[in-house]
Design a protein around this motif. Structure first.
Motif, PDB file in Angstrom:
ATOM      1  N   SER A 216      -6.199  -9.986  11.764  1.00  0.00           N
ATOM      2  CA  SER A 216      -5.186 -10.782  11.053  1.00  0.00           C
ATOM      3  C   SER A 216      -4.981 -10.231   9.642  1.00  0.00           C
ATOM      4  O   SER A 216      -3.846 -10.152   9.156  1.00  0.00           O
ATOM      5  CB  SER A 216      -5.617 -12.247  10.978  1.00  0.00           C
ATOM      6  N   ARG A 217      -6.064  -9.839   9.009  1.00  0.00           N
ATOM      7  CA  ARG A 217      -5.959  -9.258   7.670  1.00  0.00           C
ATOM      8  C   ARG A 217      -5.185  -7.939   7.723  1.00  0.00           C
ATOM      9  O   ARG A 217      -4.332  -7.664   6.869  1.00  0.00           O
ATOM     10  CB  ARG A 217      -7.354  -9.033   7.093  1.00  0.00           C
ATOM     11  N   LEU A 218      -5.476  -7.138   8.740  1.00  0.00           N
ATOM     12  CA  LEU A 218      -4.788  -5.861   8.898  1.00  0.00           C
ATOM     13  C   LEU A 218      -3.297  -6.079   9.166  1.00  0.00           C
ATOM     14  O   LEU A 218      -2.438  -5.366   8.612  1.00  0.00           O
ATOM     15  CB  LEU A 218      -5.432  -5.083  10.047  1.00  0.00           C
ATOM     16  N   LEU A 219      -2.974  -7.067   9.994  1.00  0.00           N
ATOM     17  CA  LEU A 219      -1.575  -7.386  10.267  1.00  0.00           C
ATOM     18  C   LEU A 219      -0.854  -7.843   8.999  1.00  0.00           C
ATOM     19  O   LEU A 219       0.296  -7.459   8.753  1.00  0.00           O
ATOM     20  CB  LEU A 219      -1.495  -8.497  11.324  1.00  0.00           C
ATOM     21  N   ALA A 220      -1.519  -8.675   8.216  1.00  0.00           N
ATOM     22  CA  ALA A 220      -0.909  -9.149   6.964  1.00  0.00           C
ATOM     23  C   ALA A 220      -0.637  -7.984   6.025  1.00  0.00           C
ATOM     24  O   ALA A 220       0.431  -7.920   5.387  1.00  0.00           O
ATOM     25  CB  ALA A 220      -1.820 -10.177   6.289  1.00  0.00           C
ATOM     26  N   GLN A 221      -1.561  -7.048   5.946  1.00  0.00           N
ATOM     27  CA  GLN A 221      -1.351  -5.867   5.107  1.00  0.00           C
ATOM     28  C   GLN A 221      -0.156  -5.057   5.600  1.00  0.00           C
ATOM     29  O   GLN A 221       0.633  -4.559   4.794  1.00  0.00           O
ATOM     30  CB  GLN A 221      -2.605  -4.995   5.104  1.00  0.00           C
ATOM     31  N   GLY A 222      -0.033  -4.923   6.923  1.00  0.00           N
ATOM     32  CA  GLY A 222       1.095  -4.182   7.471  1.00  0.00           C
ATOM     33  C   GLY A 222       2.426  -4.855   7.183  1.00  0.00           C
ATOM     34  O   GLY A 222       3.406  -4.194   6.822  1.00  0.00           O
ATOM     35  N   LEU A 223       2.477  -6.171   7.313  1.00  0.00           N
ATOM     36  CA  LEU A 223       3.699  -6.917   7.034  1.00  0.00           C
ATOM     37  C   LEU A 223       4.057  -6.892   5.556  1.00  0.00           C
ATOM     38  O   LEU A 223       5.226  -7.003   5.187  1.00  0.00           O
ATOM     39  CB  LEU A 223       3.535  -8.368   7.496  1.00  0.00           C
ATOM     40  N   GLN A 224       3.057  -6.747   4.716  1.00  0.00           N
ATOM     41  CA  GLN A 224       3.280  -6.755   3.263  1.00  0.00           C
ATOM     42  C   GLN A 224       4.196  -5.618   2.832  1.00  0.00           C
ATOM     43  O   GLN A 224       4.879  -5.719   1.815  1.00  0.00           O
ATOM     44  CB  GLN A 224       1.932  -6.657   2.541  1.00  0.00           C
ATOM     45  N   PHE A 225       4.231  -4.546   3.606  1.00  0.00           N
ATOM     46  CA  PHE A 225       5.081  -3.407   3.266  1.00  0.00           C
ATOM     47  C   PHE A 225       6.543  -3.637   3.646  1.00  0.00           C
ATOM     48  O   PHE A 225       7.407  -2.850   3.274  1.00  0.00           O
ATOM     49  CB  PHE A 225       4.565  -2.139   3.936  1.00  0.00           C
ATOM     50  N   SER A 226       6.807  -4.704   4.390  1.00  0.00           N
ATOM     51  CA  SER A 226       8.182  -5.011   4.775  1.00  0.00           C
ATOM     52  C   SER A 226       8.860  -5.802   3.669  1.00  0.00           C
ATOM     53  O   SER A 226       8.298  -6.768   3.153  1.00  0.00           O
ATOM     54  CB  SER A 226       8.193  -5.836   6.066  1.00  0.00           C
ATOM     55  N   PRO A 227      10.067  -5.403   3.248  1.00  0.00           N
ATOM     56  CA  PRO A 227      10.778  -6.135   2.186  1.00  0.00           C
ATOM     57  C   PRO A 227      10.934  -7.622   2.487  1.00  0.00           C
ATOM     58  O   PRO A 227      10.973  -8.437   1.571  1.00  0.00           O
ATOM     59  CB  PRO A 227      12.143  -5.436   2.118  1.00  0.00           C
ATOM     60  N   ALA A 228      11.006  -7.980   3.762  1.00  0.00           N
ATOM     61  CA  ALA A 228      11.195  -9.382   4.137  1.00  0.00           C
ATOM     62  C   ALA A 228       9.977 -10.239   3.807  1.00  0.00           C
ATOM     63  O   ALA A 228      10.086 -11.462   3.678  1.00  0.00           O
ATOM     64  CB  ALA A 228      11.500  -9.485   5.632  1.00  0.00           C
ATOM     65  N   TYR A 229       8.807  -9.613   3.651  1.00  0.00           N
ATOM     66  CA  TYR A 229       7.571 -10.373   3.436  1.00  0.00           C
ATOM     67  C   TYR A 229       6.860 -10.037   2.133  1.00  0.00           C
ATOM     68  O   TYR A 229       5.827 -10.626   1.832  1.00  0.00           O
ATOM     69  CB  TYR A 229       6.602 -10.134   4.603  1.00  0.00           C
ATOM     70  N   GLU A 230       7.394  -9.098   1.347  1.00  0.00           N
ATOM     71  CA  GLU A 230       6.663  -8.626   0.172  1.00  0.00           C
ATOM     72  C   GLU A 230       6.409  -9.728  -0.849  1.00  0.00           C
ATOM     73  O   GLU A 230       5.426  -9.675  -1.599  1.00  0.00           O
ATOM     74  CB  GLU A 230       7.393  -7.450  -0.486  1.00  0.00           C
ATOM     75  N   ASN A 231       7.286 -10.742  -0.897  1.00  0.00           N
ATOM     76  CA  ASN A 231       7.072 -11.842  -1.831  1.00  0.00           C
ATOM     77  C   ASN A 231       6.187 -12.927  -1.245  1.00  0.00           C
ATOM     78  O   ASN A 231       5.496 -13.636  -1.974  1.00  0.00           O
ATOM     79  CB  ASN A 231       8.421 -12.455  -2.254  1.00  0.00           C
ATOM     80  N   GLU A 232       6.211 -13.060   0.065  1.00  0.00           N
ATOM     81  CA  GLU A 232       5.421 -14.109   0.724  1.00  0.00           C
ATOM     82  C   GLU A 232       3.975 -13.688   0.929  1.00  0.00           C
ATOM     83  O   GLU A 232       3.057 -14.498   0.813  1.00  0.00           O
ATOM     84  CB  GLU A 232       6.063 -14.468   2.065  1.00  0.00           C
ATOM     85  N   ILE A 233       3.770 -12.417   1.248  1.00  0.00           N
ATOM     86  CA  ILE A 233       2.404 -11.934   1.495  1.00  0.00           C
ATOM     87  C   ILE A 233       1.885 -11.239   0.240  1.00  0.00           C
ATOM     88  O   ILE A 233       2.186 -10.076  -0.019  1.00  0.00           O
ATOM     89  CB  ILE A 233       2.359 -10.989   2.706  1.00  0.00           C
ATOM     90  N   THR A 234       1.129 -11.975  -0.524  1.00  0.00           N
ATOM     91  CA  THR A 234       0.513 -11.440  -1.734  1.00  0.00           C
ATOM     92  C   THR A 234      -0.870 -10.882  -1.393  1.00  0.00           C
ATOM     93  O   THR A 234      -1.372 -11.048  -0.268  1.00  0.00           O
ATOM     94  CB  THR A 234       0.367 -12.559  -2.775  1.00  0.00           C
ATOM     95  N   ASP A 235      -1.508 -10.256  -2.380  1.00  0.00           N
ATOM     96  CA  ASP A 235      -2.876  -9.772  -2.166  1.00  0.00           C
ATOM     97  C   ASP A 235      -3.811 -10.950  -1.883  1.00  0.00           C
ATOM     98  O   ASP A 235      -4.757 -10.826  -1.093  1.00  0.00           O
ATOM     99  CB  ASP A 235      -3.359  -9.001  -3.399  1.00  0.00           C
ATOM    100  N   GLU A 236      -3.530 -12.103  -2.533  1.00  0.00           N
ATOM    101  CA  GLU A 236      -4.346 -13.295  -2.314  1.00  0.00           C
ATOM    102  C   GLU A 236      -4.191 -13.784  -0.868  1.00  0.00           C
ATOM    103  O   GLU A 236      -5.152 -14.231  -0.246  1.00  0.00           O
ATOM    104  CB  GLU A 236      -3.947 -14.401  -3.290  1.00  0.00           C
ATOM    105  N   PHE A 237      -2.955 -13.696  -0.350  1.00  0.00           N
ATOM    106  CA  PHE A 237      -2.686 -14.081   1.042  1.00  0.00           C
ATOM    107  C   PHE A 237      -3.519 -13.217   1.984  1.00  0.00           C
ATOM    108  O   PHE A 237      -4.150 -13.724   2.923  1.00  0.00           O
ATOM    109  CB  PHE A 237      -1.189 -13.910   1.328  1.00  0.00           C
ATOM    110  N   VAL A 238      -3.527 -11.915   1.742  1.00  0.00           N
ATOM    111  CA  VAL A 238      -4.259 -10.982   2.607  1.00  0.00           C
ATOM    112  C   VAL A 238      -5.745 -11.303   2.612  1.00  0.00           C
ATOM    113  O   VAL A 238      -6.397 -11.338   3.671  1.00  0.00           O
ATOM    114  CB  VAL A 238      -4.018  -9.530   2.146  1.00  0.00           C
ATOM    115  N   GLU A 239      -6.301 -11.551   1.423  1.00  0.00           N
ATOM    116  CA  GLU A 239      -7.726 -11.857   1.338  1.00  0.00           C
ATOM    117  C   GLU A 239      -8.046 -13.183   2.026  1.00  0.00           C
ATOM    118  O   GLU A 239      -9.043 -13.299   2.750  1.00  0.00           O
ATOM    119  CB  GLU A 239      -8.166 -11.915  -0.129  1.00  0.00           C
ATOM    120  N   ALA A 240      -7.181 -14.179   1.812  1.00  0.00           N
ATOM    121  CA  ALA A 240      -7.433 -15.512   2.366  1.00  0.00           C
ATOM    122  C   ALA A 240      -7.368 -15.516   3.886  1.00  0.00           C
ATOM    123  O   ALA A 240      -8.196 -16.154   4.551  1.00  0.00           O
ATOM    124  CB  ALA A 240      -6.432 -16.516   1.789  1.00  0.00           C
TER     125      ALA A 240
END
Length: 358
Positions: free
Chosen positions: A188-212
């Motif tokens: 799940s953490r790896l998936l969140a990191q992958g989605l973070q690179f998408s412009p659609a999610y860059e504001n929603e998926i923060t570094d804190e989101f990935v860690e949590a």
């Protein structure tokens, strides 16, 4: 403004006028009242002075060569660092249009020529008082913001410690599924990191989101541990075909995390854990539980749904139901847009070689 020993400095007032006599008169009035006056005979000179000392108030002529007072005022009001400094015009404003232009530029007042000592001091004192009050309120708001942030950070640390303790308790109670929980958290953490690179999610998926999500995802089935052994055994296999199990597991997980203090306003890892526990059995088309669909399902739950189901599809725990890697990826494709968020499935495929399983 205070010195290092706690004494307040006199307010600094910048006087700008190309007529030196006017500058001298105002400097004399203000100095006798205890103010510190800075003087300039042009806007260029004033701007140089302001690089060294920021004034508490500005008195400026309207009509000056090269850069006039209106342009000077607009320049300062367009700069975040100087926009709050009270700006007063010292001039003869003969028409309402001139006054309108002055106020539209950002001026707070004007002092007519020739100068009257009482009027000069009255207007200066009034606007300095208002400026000080605004500064004090801004300082207070900043202090309160820091206090709230500190409390929020402290609460988040406490919540994280609580979740780690829960993970250890669950590990002792159900060590057989420890690998599964670790896989779901990691993937799940790896998936969140992958989605973070998408412009659609860059504001929603923060570094804190990935860690949590790495921590919260491992507790996706916490509701299972509040069920009887008989209820937990009737889970319906990797597809969760038993609606009673799904409803009970989701409800119990939601409820217990709420009791620990999670709420939508606090956010953070604890609230993320609650949303995952409640919504990771929801389906993209609305056919799961709870009956929400698409973007109504929290993003973290959409991520965990894919990570969790894939690990269980390919897990030997279900014997003949276990899939190969290729079969699991094929099933994800078939269910993309039905069970799962298509964006999450696409990223999963890109990162499948790095996903942990079995």
């Amino acid at each position: 403004m205070e010195t290092e020993n706690g004494k307040k400095n006199a307010p600094v007032i910048l006087i700008v006028d190309d007529i030196s006599v006017n500058v001298a008169i105002l400097e004399n009035i203000l100095s006798h009242e205890g103010y510190e006056a800075m003087t300039a005979l042009s806007v260029q000179e004033a701007l140089e002075l302001m690089k060294q000392t920021r004034p508490d108030l500005i008195l400026s002529d309207l009509s000056m060569p090269e850069i006039d007072g209106l342009e000077f005022c607009r320049m300062l009001k367009g700069d975040q660092a100087t926009r709050e400094i009270p700006f007063i015009f010292i001039t003869v404003l003969n028409t309402s249009k001139e006054k309108e232009e002055a106020f539209l530029a950002g001026a707070v007042d004007f002092i007519p020529k020739p100068f009257d000592n009482v009027e000069v001091l009255m207007r200066v004192n009034n606007h300095l008082g208002s400026y000080r009050l605004r500064q004090e309120m801004a300082d207070y708001n900043r202090m309160m913001h820091r206090l709230v942030e500190d409390q929020k950070n402290q609460m988040e640390r406490e919540h994280t410690s609580l979740l780690r303790a829960l993970s250890r308790i669950i590990q002792r109670k159900d060590s057989a599924k420890e690998k599964h929980r670790d896989n779901v958290g990691y993937n799940s953490r790896l998936l969140a990191q992958g989605l973070q690179f998408s412009p659609a999610y860059e504001n929603e998926i923060t570094d804190e989101f990935v860690e949590a999500i790495g921590l919260a995802a491992g507790l996706h089935d916490i509701g299972r541990f509040l069920m009887t052994d008989e209820e937990a055994a009737r889970d319906g296999g990797p597809d969760r075909e038993n609606p009673d199990y799904v409803k009970k597991c989701s409800g119990e997980g939601d409820g217990i995390i709420k009791e620990f203090g999670a709420d939508q306003e606090s956010g953070g890892a604890l609230e993320m854990t609650r949303r995952i526990a409640r919504y990771h059995h929801a389906r993209w088309d609305g056919s799961g539980y709870p009956a929400v669909k698409g973007g109504q399902i929290p993003l973290e739950a959409r991520i965990v749904a894919v990570a969790n189901d894939f690990d269980e599809m390919t897990s030997p725990r279900y014997g003949e139901a276990a899939c190969t890697l290729e079969e699991g990826l094929s099933l994800l494709n078939e269910r993309s847009g039905v069970y799962y968020d298509p964006d999450v499935v696409r990223v999963f495929h890109k990162l499948s070689g790095r996903m942990r399983r079995n």
